[in-house]
Motif scaffolding. Structure first.
Motif, mmCIF file in Angstrom:
data_model
loop_
_atom_site.group_PDB
_atom_site.id
_atom_site.type_symbol
_atom_site.label_atom_id
_atom_site.label_comp_id
_atom_site.label_asym_id
_atom_site.label_seq_id
_atom_site.Cartn_x
_atom_site.Cartn_y
_atom_site.Cartn_z
ATOM 1 N N THR A 19 -0.074 9.459 5.956
ATOM 2 C CA THR A 19 0.857 8.991 4.937
ATOM 3 C C THR A 19 0.054 8.549 3.721
ATOM 4 O OG1 THR A 19 0.855 6.673 5.632
ATOM 5 C CG2 THR A 19 2.487 8.163 6.702
ATOM 6 N N GLN A 61 8.897 7.130 -4.619
ATOM 7 C CA GLN A 61 8.753 7.671 -3.270
ATOM 8 C C GLN A 61 8.144 6.621 -2.350
ATOM 9 O OE1 GLN A 61 6.405 11.161 -4.219
ATOM 10 N NE2 GLN A 61 8.243 12.407 -4.472
ATOM 11 N N ASN A 62 8.513 6.673 -1.086
ATOM 12 C CA ASN A 62 8.058 5.706 -0.099
ATOM 13 C C ASN A 62 6.691 6.133 0.446
ATOM 14 O OD1 ASN A 62 7.573 4.190 2.240
ATOM 15 N ND2 ASN A 62 9.746 4.064 2.738
ATOM 16 N N ASP A 64 5.137 5.191 2.915
ATOM 17 C CA ASP A 64 5.118 5.256 4.372
ATOM 18 C C ASP A 64 5.776 6.536 4.886
ATOM 19 O OD1 ASP A 64 3.835 2.758 4.945
ATOM 20 O OD2 ASP A 64 5.686 1.771 4.312
ATOM 21 N N GLN A 65 6.487 7.227 4.032
ATOM 22 C CA GLN A 65 7.153 8.467 4.433
ATOM 23 C C GLN A 65 6.550 9.707 3.795
ATOM 24 O OE1 GLN A 65 11.265 7.691 3.443
ATOM 25 N NE2 GLN A 65 11.589 6.480 5.284
ATOM 26 N N GLU A 66 5.858 9.544 2.698
ATOM 27 C CA GLU A 66 5.226 10.678 2.013
ATOM 28 C C GLU A 66 3.900 10.990 2.682
ATOM 29 O OE1 GLU A 66 6.410 12.596 -0.625
ATOM 30 O OE2 GLU A 66 8.253 11.532 -0.131
ATOM 31 N N HIS A 67 3.641 12.268 2.877
ATOM 32 C CA HIS A 67 2.400 12.696 3.536
ATOM 33 C C HIS A 67 1.436 13.323 2.537
ATOM 34 C CE1 HIS A 67 5.170 12.301 6.952
ATOM 35 N NE2 HIS A 67 4.083 11.822 7.534
#
Length: 129
Positions: A19, A61-62, A64-67
């Protein structure tokens, strides 16, 4: 002076599934502004920079969710250890980026940043006109 004289040999390598928060934490802990992203499925190298993370967060964008894979630059310009610092600086200036992955053979051996180049030039007096 050559890229090998300025580059950092400390290379932070992450995977595409990290992440952005994980990448940022690793970059912060190592005090580096870029991470090499290695995707074993494509055998390709990319780069994720502090700017990439900042742009993602700035878009709301988060982290913790974006890779990493979604924000990695894969159209990378690579340097070699035998490039001159002038060649590296020109590549960075023309491309609008601040880091170059340094390759020797098939793998990365370092990263050179604008800061690394300035540090070398300041030490040798090349910044004084």
């Amino acid at each position: 002076m050559l890229v090998r004289d300025a580059m950092s040999k400390v290379i932070l390598t992450i995977g595409p599934a990290h992440t952005l928060r994980q990448a940022a934490a690793l970059m912060s802990a190592r005090r580096v502004g870029a991470a090499v992203v290695f995707d074993p499925d494509t055998s390709g190298l990319g780069i994720l920079t502090e700017r990439d993370i900042l742009n993602s967060v700035g878009l709301g964008q988060n982290p913790d969710q974006e890779h990493a894979h979604a924000h990695t630059t894969t159209d990378v310009v690579f340097a070699t250890p035998s490039w001159t610092l002038e060649e590296a600086a020109t590549a960075m200036s023309n491309g609008g980026f601040r880091h170059l992955i340094v390759l020797d053979g098939d793998g990365p051996v370092g990263i050179v940043s604008v800061r690394d180049i300035i540090r070398c030039w300041a030490r040798t007096g090349q910044l004084v006109s």
